[in-house]
Motif scaffolding. Sequence first.
Motif, mmCIF file in Angstrom:
data_model
loop_
_atom_site.group_PDB
_atom_site.id
_atom_site.type_symbol
_atom_site.label_atom_id
_atom_site.label_comp_id
_atom_site.label_asym_id
_atom_site.label_seq_id
_atom_site.Cartn_x
_atom_site.Cartn_y
_atom_site.Cartn_z
ATOM 1 N N SER A 1 33.542 32.306 30.722
ATOM 2 C CA SER A 1 32.448 31.267 30.204
ATOM 3 C C SER A 1 32.469 30.063 31.365
ATOM 4 C CB SER A 1 32.829 30.631 28.949
ATOM 5 O OG SER A 1 31.930 29.548 28.600
ATOM 6 N N HIS A 2 31.535 29.559 31.552
ATOM 7 C CA HIS A 2 31.372 28.419 32.537
ATOM 8 C C HIS A 2 31.502 26.960 31.719
ATOM 9 C CE1 HIS A 2 30.266 29.826 36.384
ATOM 10 N NE2 HIS A 2 29.668 30.851 35.735
ATOM 11 N N ASP A 3 31.478 27.140 30.260
ATOM 12 C CA ASP A 3 31.857 25.994 29.585
ATOM 13 C C ASP A 3 33.176 25.791 29.112
ATOM 14 O OD1 ASP A 3 31.671 23.892 27.677
ATOM 15 O OD2 ASP A 3 29.764 24.671 26.653
ATOM 16 N N ALA B 1 38.590 44.324 45.341
ATOM 17 C CA ALA B 1 37.659 43.824 46.425
ATOM 18 C C ALA B 1 36.189 44.216 46.184
ATOM 19 C CB ALA B 1 38.105 44.404 47.891
ATOM 20 N N GLN B 2 35.397 43.266 46.700
ATOM 21 C CA GLN B 2 33.996 43.291 46.741
ATOM 22 C C GLN B 2 33.430 42.917 47.839
ATOM 23 O OE1 GLN B 2 31.645 44.181 43.732
ATOM 24 N NE2 GLN B 2 32.296 42.429 42.395
ATOM 25 N N GLY B 3 32.742 43.765 48.942
ATOM 26 C CA GLY B 3 32.386 43.140 50.137
ATOM 27 C C GLY B 3 33.881 42.353 51.044
ATOM 28 N N GLY B 4 33.828 41.321 51.352
ATOM 29 C CA GLY B 4 34.743 40.676 51.999
ATOM 30 C C GLY B 4 35.605 39.826 50.926
ATOM 31 N N PHE B 5 35.400 39.867 49.845
ATOM 32 C CA PHE B 5 35.951 39.125 48.766
ATOM 33 C C PHE B 5 37.294 40.053 48.031
ATOM 34 C CE2 PHE B 5 36.869 38.136 44.311
ATOM 35 C CZ PHE B 5 37.100 36.722 44.359
ATOM 36 N N ARG B 6 38.439 39.321 48.055
ATOM 37 C CA ARG B 6 39.523 39.839 47.274
ATOM 38 C C ARG B 6 40.201 39.162 46.275
ATOM 39 N NH1 ARG B 6 43.711 43.909 48.900
ATOM 40 N NH2 ARG B 6 45.663 43.124 48.397
ATOM 41 N N GLY C 1 36.835 29.403 35.861
ATOM 42 C CA GLY C 1 37.320 29.155 37.412
ATOM 43 C C GLY C 1 35.961 28.961 38.079
ATOM 44 N N PRO C 2 35.989 28.644 39.415
ATOM 45 C CA PRO C 2 34.933 28.128 39.915
ATOM 46 C C PRO C 2 33.796 29.118 40.292
ATOM 47 C CG PRO C 2 36.850 27.705 41.120
ATOM 48 C CD PRO C 2 37.196 28.368 40.002
ATOM 49 N N SER C 3 32.518 28.930 40.365
ATOM 50 C CA SER C 3 31.667 30.011 40.598
ATOM 51 C C SER C 3 31.919 30.740 41.929
ATOM 52 C CB SER C 3 30.225 29.270 40.882
ATOM 53 O OG SER C 3 29.374 30.258 40.967
ATOM 54 N N GLY C 4 31.882 32.222 42.086
ATOM 55 C CA GLY C 4 32.239 32.845 42.907
ATOM 56 C C GLY C 4 33.739 33.150 43.023
ATOM 57 N N GLY C 5 34.381 32.642 42.055
ATOM 58 C CA GLY C 5 35.795 32.882 42.035
ATOM 59 C C GLY C 5 36.505 34.304 41.773
ATOM 60 N N GLY C 6 35.638 34.985 41.064
ATOM 61 C CA GLY C 6 36.029 36.289 40.977
ATOM 62 C C GLY C 6 36.131 36.713 39.294
ATOM 63 N N LYS C 7 35.409 35.905 38.441
ATOM 64 C CA LYS C 7 35.598 36.314 37.016
ATOM 65 C C LYS C 7 35.200 37.781 36.735
ATOM 66 C CE LYS C 7 33.384 32.333 36.156
ATOM 67 N NZ LYS C 7 33.392 31.994 37.612
ATOM 68 N N SER C 8 33.931 37.873 37.380
ATOM 69 C CA SER C 8 33.126 39.109 36.889
ATOM 70 C C SER C 8 33.938 40.200 37.482
ATOM 71 C CB SER C 8 31.628 39.045 37.506
ATOM 72 O OG SER C 8 30.920 37.984 36.596
ATOM 73 N N THR C 9 34.317 40.005 38.828
ATOM 74 C CA THR C 9 35.007 41.093 39.387
ATOM 75 C C THR C 9 36.393 41.436 38.690
ATOM 76 O OG1 THR C 9 34.454 40.184 41.595
ATOM 77 C CG2 THR C 9 36.286 41.483 41.588
ATOM 78 N N LEU C 10 36.834 40.508 38.169
ATOM 79 C CA LEU C 10 38.031 40.708 37.378
ATOM 80 C C LEU C 10 37.648 41.700 35.961
ATOM 81 C CD1 LEU C 10 41.238 40.132 36.667
ATOM 82 C CD2 LEU C 10 40.336 38.439 35.099
HETATM 83 N N1 LIG Z 1 28.635 43.707 44.924
HETATM 84 C C1 LIG Z 1 28.986 42.952 45.642
HETATM 85 N N2 LIG Z 1 29.100 42.872 47.085
HETATM 86 C C2 LIG Z 1 29.771 42.133 47.657
HETATM 87 N N3 LIG Z 1 30.301 40.999 47.443
HETATM 88 C C3 LIG Z 1 30.234 40.755 46.175
HETATM 89 C C4 LIG Z 1 29.659 41.582 45.128
HETATM 90 N N4 LIG Z 1 29.754 41.134 43.945
HETATM 91 C C5 LIG Z 1 30.371 39.857 44.104
HETATM 92 N N5 LIG Z 1 30.774 39.629 45.152
HETATM 93 C C6 LIG Z 1 31.336 38.650 45.978
HETATM 94 O O1 LIG Z 1 32.614 38.534 45.141
HETATM 95 C C7 LIG Z 1 33.156 37.142 44.717
HETATM 96 C C8 LIG Z 1 33.306 37.056 43.331
HETATM 97 O O2 LIG Z 1 32.272 37.273 42.745
HETATM 98 P P1 LIG Z 1 32.176 37.354 40.983
HETATM 99 O O3 LIG Z 1 30.747 37.488 40.784
HETATM 100 O O4 LIG Z 1 33.184 37.968 40.618
HETATM 101 O O5 LIG Z 1 32.535 35.913 40.864
HETATM 102 P P2 LIG Z 1 32.203 34.960 39.358
HETATM 103 O O6 LIG Z 1 33.555 33.895 39.228
HETATM 104 O O7 LIG Z 1 31.964 35.751 38.207
HETATM 105 O O8 LIG Z 1 30.927 33.880 39.830
HETATM 106 P P3 LIG Z 1 29.999 33.374 38.967
HETATM 107 O O9 LIG Z 1 30.779 32.331 37.936
HETATM 108 O O10 LIG Z 1 28.992 32.584 39.792
HETATM 109 O O11 LIG Z 1 29.444 34.478 38.071
HETATM 110 C C9 LIG Z 1 31.791 36.329 45.531
HETATM 111 O O12 LIG Z 1 32.130 36.026 46.677
HETATM 112 C C10 LIG Z 1 30.878 37.108 45.565
HETATM 113 O O13 LIG Z 1 29.841 36.823 46.588
#
Ligand SMILES: Nc1ncnc2c1ncn2[C@@H]1O[C@H](COP(=O)(O)OP(=O)(O)OP(=O)(O)O)[C@@H](O)[C@H]1O
Length: 235
Positions: free
Chosen positions: A187-189, A10-15, A32-41
């Motif tokens: 990757s986005h590509d 979880a990051q903020g409200g994202f799960r 996956g889509p932007s903001g989908g959670g790739k960096s979170t993973l």
């Molecule tokens: N430090 C944080 N605090 C709160 N929410 C966060 C934080 N970092 C990321 N998020 C939220 O977590 C969600 C997933 O973000 P993440 O960066 O993992 O996505 P992503 O798939 O890597 O996106 P992108 O392709 O745009 O880089 C997003 O909704 C983002 O706003």
Amino acid sequence: MLELDRLALAQGGFRLEADLALEAGGTVAVIGPSGGGKSTLLAGIAGFLAPQAGRVRWAGRDLTGLVPGARPVSVLFQDGNLFPHLTVAQNVGLALGPRLRLPAEDRDRVEGALARVGLSGRGGDRPAQLSGGQQGRAALARVLLSGRPVVLLDEAFAALGPALKDEMLDLVAGLVAGPERLVLMVSHDPGDATRIAARTVLVAEGRATGPFDTADLLADPPPALAAYLRAPDRS
Ligand SMILES: Nc1ncnc2c1ncn2[C@@H]1O[C@H](COP(=O)(O)OP(=O)(O)OP(=O)(O)O)[C@@H](O)[C@H]1O
């Protein structure tokens, strides 16, 4: 094998939930889509983000409670992989520990790693004296020298032009992604995935799923991925 066992991040409200296993050997794309959670993973695997639930295991060893430096994981980001005030050799040598003055034997290992990425003789330069592609190569040399088997690339080559990026991807496929290693590449590509990743993990709608055969997934994408692939600007 990398196991994400009922992992909840979880990051903020994202799960994000992930319950999957990836065999060692080769490169796995993460798309996956932007903001989908790739960096979170990737943050969950690297240990920058503690999970709410679940376990991360590599080769059967539970990594979940370990700090990032204690994990068998190397990470490359888009920027900031090299310390600008250190020489290229010192940057690469950090793979062997925090000392900046290395014994002769370790200096040889650094030079060997630089040679493998085509940077022989550039160890005394500062990163700013290298081109973008050469900086990427130096960062890869550090990954090679670290010997850590799980390599996470988070848009690591996105700032490079297409030809240079392909060169870096081929270097990853040829040098880094050996049978004992697992490279996870955000990757986005989709072309990056097609080029070097036979398998792909999809991160969308709060879940990481897969691995899928990359060609099959891209030929017949689920709706969330199809909408993303159709978008004119995927960055
Ligand atoms: N430090 C944080 N605090 C709160 N929410 C966060 C934080 N970092 C990321 N998020 C939220 O977590 C969600 C997933 O973000 P993440 O960066 O993992 O996505 P992503 O798939 O890597 O996106 P992108 O392709 O745009 O880089 C997003 O909704 C983002 O706003």
